[in-house]
Enzyme design. Structure first.
Site, PDB file in Angstrom:
ATOM      1  N   SER A 289      -2.955   7.090   3.436  1.00 25.01           N
ATOM      2  CA  SER A 289      -2.718   7.647   2.378  1.00 25.01           C
ATOM      3  C   SER A 289      -1.353   7.743   1.689  1.00 25.01           C
ATOM      4  O   SER A 289      -0.731   6.705   1.257  1.00 25.01           O
ATOM      5  CB  SER A 289      -3.619   9.158   2.183  1.00 25.01           C
ATOM      6  OG  SER A 289      -3.574   9.567   0.895  1.00 25.01           O
ATOM      7  N   ASP A 300       7.235  -3.311  -0.737  1.00 22.32           N
ATOM      8  CA  ASP A 300       7.394  -4.303  -2.071  1.00 22.32           C
ATOM      9  C   ASP A 300       8.751  -4.492  -2.825  1.00 22.32           C
ATOM     10  O   ASP A 300       8.854  -5.486  -3.141  1.00 22.32           O
ATOM     11  CB  ASP A 300       6.457  -3.790  -3.106  1.00 22.32           C
ATOM     12  CG  ASP A 300       4.830  -3.987  -2.762  1.00 22.32           C
ATOM     13  OD1 ASP A 300       4.735  -4.596  -1.715  1.00 22.32           O
ATOM     14  OD2 ASP A 300       4.046  -3.741  -3.559  1.00 22.32           O
ATOM     15  N   LYS A 314      -6.322   4.017   3.852  1.00 27.22           N
ATOM     16  CA  LYS A 314      -6.879   4.823   2.695  1.00 27.22           C
ATOM     17  C   LYS A 314      -6.291   4.713   1.543  1.00 27.22           C
ATOM     18  O   LYS A 314      -5.065   5.714   1.292  1.00 27.22           O
ATOM     19  CB  LYS A 314      -6.839   6.317   3.251  1.00 27.22           C
ATOM     20  CG  LYS A 314      -7.751   7.255   2.462  1.00 27.22           C
ATOM     21  CD  LYS A 314      -7.390   8.833   3.158  1.00 27.22           C
ATOM     22  CE  LYS A 314      -8.095   9.756   2.049  1.00 27.22           C
ATOM     23  NZ  LYS A 314      -7.424   9.691   0.785  1.00 27.22           N
TER      24      LYS A 314
END
Length: 434
Positions: A289, A300, A314
Site C-alpha cells: 500500500s 519511476d 495492494k
C-alpha cells in the site's frame, strides 16, 4: 426486528454504492426478509440483532474485496488511535517467522521492556492460543487491546531448554513509526514501520538530527520492509522529501469524481540536499500500500534504487466513511497508479535489484552461510545459479552509545539486503564522482 434490520442493511448497501447489480433490488428484498424471518423463528437459539447486523454487513463487504470492512464503534475508535500512532498494547513489534512470530523491537518504558522481553524472542502462544493457529495480523491484534487488560505471552529464547511465560498488563503505547541512525559513516538508515499522521514529521526530525551529527549525508537507506502501509498523505510527504516540488508522487482513480486526483510533492518539503543524495529503498513481500506508493514513485522518477523482493501488490485505497452511530465503513474507493501510470494492484513493485534475504536450502544452510560470511543474490527469474553477494559491502556501523544518531536497534549484521543497499550506495557515489 427483521424490518429494522432490513432497513439497516439497505442503508449500508446504499453506502457501499455497488455500481453493477445483476439482480434487481426489488427481487432481492423479499428473499432477504424471508431469510431474516426464518432465522428469527427457526434458528436453534436467539441471535442478537447487533451480531446479525454486523455479520450480514461484513458478508456484504467481503464480497467486494478483502479490504472492505464494517467497523463497530470500538473498532473505529482503535483505528483512529492507530492512525495517530497510539494504541493499547505491550510495546513490541513482531515479524512472522515460520508458524510463529519473532520479536524484532521492544519499545522502551513499555510493559514488554520492563518485563525483560528482548528482540529475537520467539512468541509461541498469546493467552491460551498458539500463534501457529493465527494469521500474523491476528497475532498483532491480539497483543493490542484496552489499557489495563491482561495478556499472557509464551516465548522461546535462544539457549533456553523450555519456553518462558509472562503475564503483562497492556498500556497506552505511543509508537514512533521511524527508527533512524547512522549505519555507516555519513550514511543514514531510516526504518519506517508504518505510515501514520506523524511519520513525515518524525522522519524530518530524524534526518535533521543525523545530519547535524554527520555534517551531511553521502547516502540514505530507506527501509520499508514489512511496512504494511497506512496514511496516503503521509506516504506522499515521505516520497516528497526526496523529490522536487510539484513532482507527481501518485494518482488515484475510482468511480466518484473526488477519487480522481493527482498527488504532487509539496514545494520546499525538505532541504535541497535531500533531493539529490544517493538513495536506496529496501522492500520485501510484506511492503504494501503506502510503502508501494513511495517505492514506485522514487523508482519511476529514477530517484532511488529499489532493492529487495517484489512487494505485496495492494494498489487500492480504503476510505473510512463514518456512519453516524459511532461506527464506520472501510470501503475501497480508488486504485492508485505510479507516476508512469503503473497499477500496483496484484502486481506489486519489482525491485531494480532483486535480492533474496536468505540462501537456498533452509535455515541450516542460512546459518552455515552466515557463519562463512556468504550472502546470496536472486535473479528476477529466480532461475540458474545464484551469485554470492554482500562480501564487497561494508559491515553496518554501530554508533557510539548515547550518540544523537544512535539506533534504538541495530539491523542484523547478517542482513544480506542491507549489505547490498550499502554496496549500491557506494557504487552510486563512485559513479557520480566526488
Amino acid at each position: 426486528m427483521t424490518r429494522i434490520l432490513l432497513s439497516a442493511l439497505l442503508a449500508c448497501a446504499a453506502c457501499a454504492g455497488s455500481a453493477a447489480q445483476t439482480t434487481p433490488m426489488e427481487s432481492v428484498l423479499p428473499r432477504l426478509e424471508k431469510i431474516l424471518n426464518l432465522i428469527d423463528s427457526k434458528y436453534v437459539k436467539p441471535v442478537e440483532d447487533g451480531k446479525l447486523f454486523t455479520d450480514a454487513v461484513n458478508g456484504l463487504l467481503k464480497g467486494l474485496d478483502p479490504y472492505c470492512a464494517y467497523l463497530d464503534a470500538d473498532a473505529y475508535r482503535k483505528l483512529q488511535q492507530e492512525v495517530q500512532g497510539k494504541y493499547g498494547g505491550i510495546g513490541i513489534e513482531m515479524r512472522k517467522e515460520g508458524e510463529f512470530s519473532r520479536i524484532v523491537l521492544v519499545l522502551e518504558n513499555t510493559p514488554a521492556h520492563r518485563a525483560g522481553l528482548l528482540p529475537g524472542d520467539l512468541v509461541t502462544h498469546l493467552d491460551d492460543t498458539s500463534v501457529a493457529r493465527m494469521t500474523f495480523e491476528q497475532a498483532v491484534r491480539h497483543t493490542r487491546g484496552t489499557p489495563s487488560t491482561s495478556l499472557t505471552l509464551t516465548f522461546l529464547r535462544a539457549g533456553d531448554p523450555v519456553p518462558r511465560t509472562l503475564a503483562l498488563d497492556r498500556e497506552q503505547i505511543q509508537d514512533p513509526s521511524v527508527r533512524a541512525g547512522l549505519i555507516a559513516p555519513r550514511t543514514a538508515y531510516l526504518h519506517l514501520s508504518q505510515f501514520h499522521q506523524r511519520t513525515p514529521e518524525e522522519m524530518a526530525l530524524a534526518l535533521e538530527k543525523m545530519s547535524e551529527s554527520s555534517q551531511g549525508f553521502e547516502g540514505i537507506v530507506l527501509d520499508l520492509r514489512d511496512n504494511l502501509g497506512g496514511n496516503l498523505n503521509a506516504a506522499v510527504a515521505v516520497a516528497g522529501t526526496f523529490l522536487a516540488g510539484g513532482t507527481l508522487v501518485v494518482s488515484t482513480s475510482g468511480m466518484s469524481e473526488d477519487s480522481k486526483r493527482d498527488y504532487p510533492a509539496k514545494a520546499q518539503s525538505s532541504p535541497q540536499a535531500m533531493k539529490s543524495v544517493p538513495l536506496v529503498v529496501l522492500v520485501n513481500h510484506r511492503s504494501a500500500s503506502a510503502s508501494e506508493i513511495v517505492a514506485g514513485a522514487l523508482q519511476d522518477h529514477g530517484r532511488a534504487i529499489v532493492l529487495g523482493t517484489r512487494t505485496y501488490g495492494k494498489g487500492s485505497i480504503q476510505t473510512i466513511l463514518p456512519l453516524g452511530d459511532g461506527g464506520a465503513l472501510k470501503l475501497t474507493t480508488a486504485h492508485y497508479y505510479t507516476p508512469s501510470g503503473r497499477s500496483i494492484d496484484k502486481q506489486g513493485v519489482t525491485p531494480d535489484q532483486v535480492v533474496d534475504q536468505a540462501p537456498p536450502g533452509g535455515s541450516e544452510a542460512t546459518a552455515q552461510s552466515i557463519a562463512r560470511g556468504n550472502f546470496w543474490l536472486q535473479s528476477e527469474a529466480a532461475a540458474g545459479p545464484r551469485v554470492v553477494c554482500g562480501l564487497d559491502s561494508p559491515a553496518p556501523h554501530r554508533p557510539e552509545p548515547g550518540s544523537p544518531a544512535n539506533l534504538p536497534h541495530v539491523p542484523d549484521l547478517a542482513d544480506c539486503q542491507l549489505h547490498r543497499a550499502l554496496n549500491a550506495l557506494t557504487k552510486q557515489r563512485l559513479s557520480h564522482g566526488p
